[in-house]
Design a protein around this motif. Structure first.
Motif, mmCIF file in Angstrom:
data_model
loop_
_atom_site.group_PDB
_atom_site.id
_atom_site.type_symbol
_atom_site.label_atom_id
_atom_site.label_comp_id
_atom_site.label_asym_id
_atom_site.label_seq_id
_atom_site.Cartn_x
_atom_site.Cartn_y
_atom_site.Cartn_z
ATOM 1 N N TRP A 1 22.880 -10.393 -4.455
ATOM 2 C CA TRP A 1 21.954 -10.272 -4.645
ATOM 3 C C TRP A 1 23.028 -8.971 -3.014
ATOM 4 C CZ3 TRP A 1 19.134 -6.897 -7.834
ATOM 5 C CH2 TRP A 1 19.255 -7.845 -9.322
ATOM 6 N N LYS A 2 22.510 -7.531 -2.380
ATOM 7 C CA LYS A 2 22.632 -7.011 -1.251
ATOM 8 C C LYS A 2 21.133 -5.997 -1.686
ATOM 9 C CE LYS A 2 25.101 -3.710 1.192
ATOM 10 N NZ LYS A 2 26.516 -2.408 1.505
ATOM 11 N N VAL A 3 20.855 -6.286 0.253
ATOM 12 C CA VAL A 3 19.669 -5.659 0.011
ATOM 13 C C VAL A 3 20.037 -4.389 1.226
ATOM 14 C CG1 VAL A 3 17.242 -5.725 1.032
ATOM 15 C CG2 VAL A 3 18.277 -7.532 -0.759
ATOM 16 N N SER A 4 19.540 -3.175 0.563
ATOM 17 C CA SER A 4 20.168 -2.054 1.866
ATOM 18 C C SER A 4 18.431 -1.758 2.590
ATOM 19 C CB SER A 4 19.955 -1.220 1.215
ATOM 20 O OG SER A 4 21.839 -1.236 1.053
ATOM 21 N N LEU A 5 17.926 -1.727 3.696
ATOM 22 C CA LEU A 5 16.735 -1.366 4.420
ATOM 23 C C LEU A 5 16.845 0.586 4.555
ATOM 24 C CD1 LEU A 5 15.517 -4.508 5.871
ATOM 25 C CD2 LEU A 5 15.720 -3.646 3.768
ATOM 26 N N ARG A 6 16.313 1.308 4.851
ATOM 27 C CA ARG A 6 15.840 2.696 5.522
ATOM 28 C C ARG A 6 14.391 2.596 5.996
ATOM 29 N NH1 ARG A 6 20.510 1.338 4.858
ATOM 30 N NH2 ARG A 6 21.597 2.762 3.797
ATOM 31 N N SER A 7 15.097 2.865 7.264
ATOM 32 C CA SER A 7 13.578 3.437 7.882
ATOM 33 C C SER A 7 12.441 4.245 8.821
ATOM 34 C CB SER A 7 13.002 2.152 9.099
ATOM 35 O OG SER A 7 11.541 2.374 9.874
ATOM 36 N N LYS A 8 11.514 5.188 8.229
ATOM 37 C CA LYS A 8 11.314 6.393 9.307
ATOM 38 C C LYS A 8 11.518 5.776 10.677
ATOM 39 C CE LYS A 8 9.724 9.066 5.111
ATOM 40 N NZ LYS A 8 9.309 9.680 4.161
ATOM 41 N N GLY A 9 11.109 4.452 11.259
ATOM 42 C CA GLY A 9 11.127 4.507 12.362
ATOM 43 C C GLY A 9 10.108 4.190 12.573
ATOM 44 N N LYS A 10 8.824 3.641 11.973
ATOM 45 C CA LYS A 10 8.099 2.701 12.021
ATOM 46 C C LYS A 10 8.523 0.931 12.596
ATOM 47 C CE LYS A 10 3.115 2.601 11.911
ATOM 48 N NZ LYS A 10 1.568 2.640 11.124
ATOM 49 N N ASN B 1 0.953 -1.119 0.149
ATOM 50 C CA ASN B 1 0.174 -0.415 -0.117
ATOM 51 C C ASN B 1 0.615 1.328 0.077
ATOM 52 O OD1 ASN B 1 -2.081 -1.618 -0.144
ATOM 53 N ND2 ASN B 1 -1.910 -1.480 2.528
ATOM 54 N N ASN B 2 1.998 1.243 -0.613
ATOM 55 C CA ASN B 2 2.883 2.303 -1.303
ATOM 56 C C ASN B 2 3.470 2.821 0.413
ATOM 57 O OD1 ASN B 2 2.085 2.442 -4.157
ATOM 58 N ND2 ASN B 2 0.393 3.884 -3.142
ATOM 59 N N ARG B 3 3.420 1.803 1.045
ATOM 60 C CA ARG B 3 4.748 1.893 2.583
ATOM 61 C C ARG B 3 6.314 1.764 1.985
ATOM 62 N NH1 ARG B 3 0.995 -1.014 7.145
ATOM 63 N NH2 ARG B 3 1.416 -2.678 5.299
ATOM 64 N N VAL B 4 6.827 1.191 1.391
ATOM 65 C CA VAL B 4 6.823 0.538 1.116
ATOM 66 C C VAL B 4 7.481 1.215 -0.168
ATOM 67 C CG1 VAL B 4 8.845 -1.258 0.611
ATOM 68 C CG2 VAL B 4 7.181 -1.607 2.382
ATOM 69 N N ALA B 5 9.239 1.952 0.000
ATOM 70 C CA ALA B 5 8.899 2.499 -1.600
ATOM 71 C C ALA B 5 10.653 1.403 -2.297
ATOM 72 C CB ALA B 5 9.500 3.823 -2.392
ATOM 73 N N ARG C 1 13.448 7.246 0.017
ATOM 74 C CA ARG C 1 13.330 7.191 1.405
ATOM 75 C C ARG C 1 12.177 8.686 1.715
ATOM 76 N NH1 ARG C 1 15.750 8.937 6.169
ATOM 77 N NH2 ARG C 1 14.861 8.512 8.180
ATOM 78 N N SER C 2 12.895 9.774 0.989
ATOM 79 C CA SER C 2 11.896 10.575 1.023
ATOM 80 C C SER C 2 10.677 11.464 0.983
ATOM 81 C CB SER C 2 13.129 11.897 0.159
ATOM 82 O OG SER C 2 13.031 11.914 -1.184
ATOM 83 N N ILE C 3 9.825 10.232 -0.206
ATOM 84 C CA ILE C 3 8.786 10.184 -0.298
ATOM 85 C C ILE C 3 7.858 9.596 0.681
ATOM 86 C CG2 ILE C 3 6.827 9.207 -2.060
ATOM 87 C CD1 ILE C 3 8.918 8.022 -3.116
ATOM 88 N N ALA C 4 6.733 10.945 0.397
ATOM 89 C CA ALA C 4 5.861 11.541 2.005
ATOM 90 C C ALA C 4 4.852 10.173 1.516
ATOM 91 C CB ALA C 4 5.000 12.290 1.166
ATOM 92 N N GLY C 5 4.663 8.794 2.748
ATOM 93 C CA GLY C 5 3.636 8.342 3.178
ATOM 94 C C GLY C 5 4.734 7.356 3.242
ATOM 95 N N VAL C 6 5.813 7.071 2.440
ATOM 96 C CA VAL C 6 6.824 5.675 2.842
ATOM 97 C C VAL C 6 7.537 6.105 4.216
ATOM 98 C CG1 VAL C 6 8.890 4.594 1.764
ATOM 99 C CG2 VAL C 6 7.226 5.522 -0.063
ATOM 100 N N GLU C 7 7.164 4.596 4.539
ATOM 101 C CA GLU C 7 7.707 3.909 6.252
ATOM 102 C C GLU C 7 8.881 3.213 5.300
ATOM 103 O OE1 GLU C 7 7.093 4.892 9.070
ATOM 104 O OE2 GLU C 7 5.414 5.995 8.085
ATOM 105 N N ALA D 1 17.879 1.488 9.766
ATOM 106 C CA ALA D 1 19.613 1.657 8.932
ATOM 107 C C ALA D 1 19.984 0.113 8.924
ATOM 108 C CB ALA D 1 20.329 2.672 9.046
ATOM 109 N N ALA D 2 19.723 -0.700 7.910
ATOM 110 C CA ALA D 2 20.028 -2.008 7.892
ATOM 111 C C ALA D 2 20.256 -3.350 5.846
ATOM 112 C CB ALA D 2 19.617 -3.067 8.468
ATOM 113 N N GLY D 3 20.815 -3.612 6.491
ATOM 114 C CA GLY D 3 20.820 -4.828 5.284
ATOM 115 C C GLY D 3 21.417 -6.191 5.448
#
Length: 333
Positions: free
Chosen positions: A272-281, A222-226, A253-259, A299-301
């Motif tokens: 593959w290397k997978v990088s993850l960034r969260s806004k805190g939720k 639902n657009n919470r992940v970009a 990460r900067s997109i409104a609504g993306v967590e 921030a993880a991966g």
């Protein structure tokens, strides 16, 4: 498991190290990795110790302004066959994540700040609440010999703090972080000199690569992940270096609504290397840990082999569970 040490115990351990010392960090080194390992290399040299810094992978070109960078020995082999009395590993807890299968050392010490750290060395100091391994290293160095923290030590340490805090903009930046930065500036560090070298020397190839990567922008849950993707063919097409993709994840990460933002980077076919960034939720460190990786809450991966579609499906399933868990906690509080 390692014997966990306090800052004071770590300082005493390093102060008493005798013989040949090797310093290394994780493969594909970032700013905190380069800054902490070079900072320790230069610091230990000032103490008169016999020390060598070894990496599995080359240093990205934008760190070429750091003192001692020319002394780094990049070892292409899976093993470091030289014999050392001590091995200091910075910014990573698992010796395997240095990229080396083995480094021939009698004793080993980890200095790290990742919340998922589970060191398998003789000794370790891990402080997940601190901004960076560089900030932690500075505090330990002050306990050993404050006068040995000269410009050649201060510049790489400051650089690692800048990169791991997003230029002091991430939530891991504390009042203490700014205090340390101020002390490093008193050692002669010029903030703009660091920023200019890190962020204002981009090659045109980087922007050509960014254009291709941003065209892959997609959404999930639902657009919470970009998420964005970098294929090896993009590097060949643009002539860009892999390290020039540093910072690309900040766009989704900067997109409104993306967590949560995700960056899938193809290392080689099927890997593959997978990088993850969260806004805190969502705690992405715990998500990454389930796939054998780690990092911080925001921030993880991890690295994984397989087909991209299957990798994405598995990750999005875990992220969906993490969102449900976060929402349940909100309702319960």
């Amino acid at each position: 498991m390692s014997k966990r040490l306090s800052r004071e115990e770590t300082a005493e351990l390093i102060k008493g190290m005798k013989g040949r010392i090797a310093v290394t960090t994780h493969k594909n080194p970032d700013g905190d990795a380069v800054g902490s390992s070079l900072g320790w290399f230069n610091f230990l040299k000032k103490l008169g110790k016999e020390v060598k810094v070894v990496y599995k992978d080359p240093i990205p070109y934008f760190f070429d302004f750091l003192p001692g960078v020319e002394k780094v020995e990049v070892v292409g082999e899976p093993e470091v066959k030289e014999e050392f009395d001590w091995l200091i590993i910075t910014d990573v807890s698992d010796p395997k994540r240095t990229g080396f299968e083995s480094i021939n050392a009698k004793k080993s010490l980890v200095i790290d700040h990742h919340i998922t750290a589970e060191p398998f060395t003789d000794y370790a100091i891990v402080e997940p609440e601190i901004s960076s391994t560089c900030e932690l290293s500075y505090h330990i160095m002050k306990l050993i010999e404050p006068e040995a923290i000269d410009y050649s030590v201060a510049l790489p340490i400051y650089t690692g703090i800048v990169t791991d805090t997003g230029s002091f903009g991430y939530s891991n930046t504390s009042p203490e972080t700014h205090f340390v930065a101020a002390e490093l500036m008193r050692k002669g560090v010029d903030p703009y000199f660091v920023i200019k070298n890190l962020f204002e020397r981009n090659r045109i190839n980087r922007f050509k690569l960014l254009e291709l990567v941003l065209k892959t922008l997609s959404f999930a849950l639902n657009n919470r992940v970009a998420h964005i993707t970098l294929y090896q063919k993009f590097l060949k097409e643009t002539g860009a270096y892999p390290e020039e993709a540093e910072g690309f994840i900040s766009y989704p990460r900067s997109i409104a609504g993306v967590e949560v933002a995700v960056f899938f980077k193809e290392i080689e076919e099927g890997s593959w290397k997978v990088s993850l960034r969260s806004k805190g939720k969502v705690d992405v460190a715990q998500v990454a840990k389930k796939f054998g990786g780690g990092g911080h809450k925001m921030a993880a991966g991890y690295e994984v082999k397989g087909e991209l579609k299957e990798i994405q499906e598995a990750l999005f399933k875990e992220l969906a569970l993490s969102f449900e868990e976060a929402e349940f906690k909100e309702l319960s509080s």
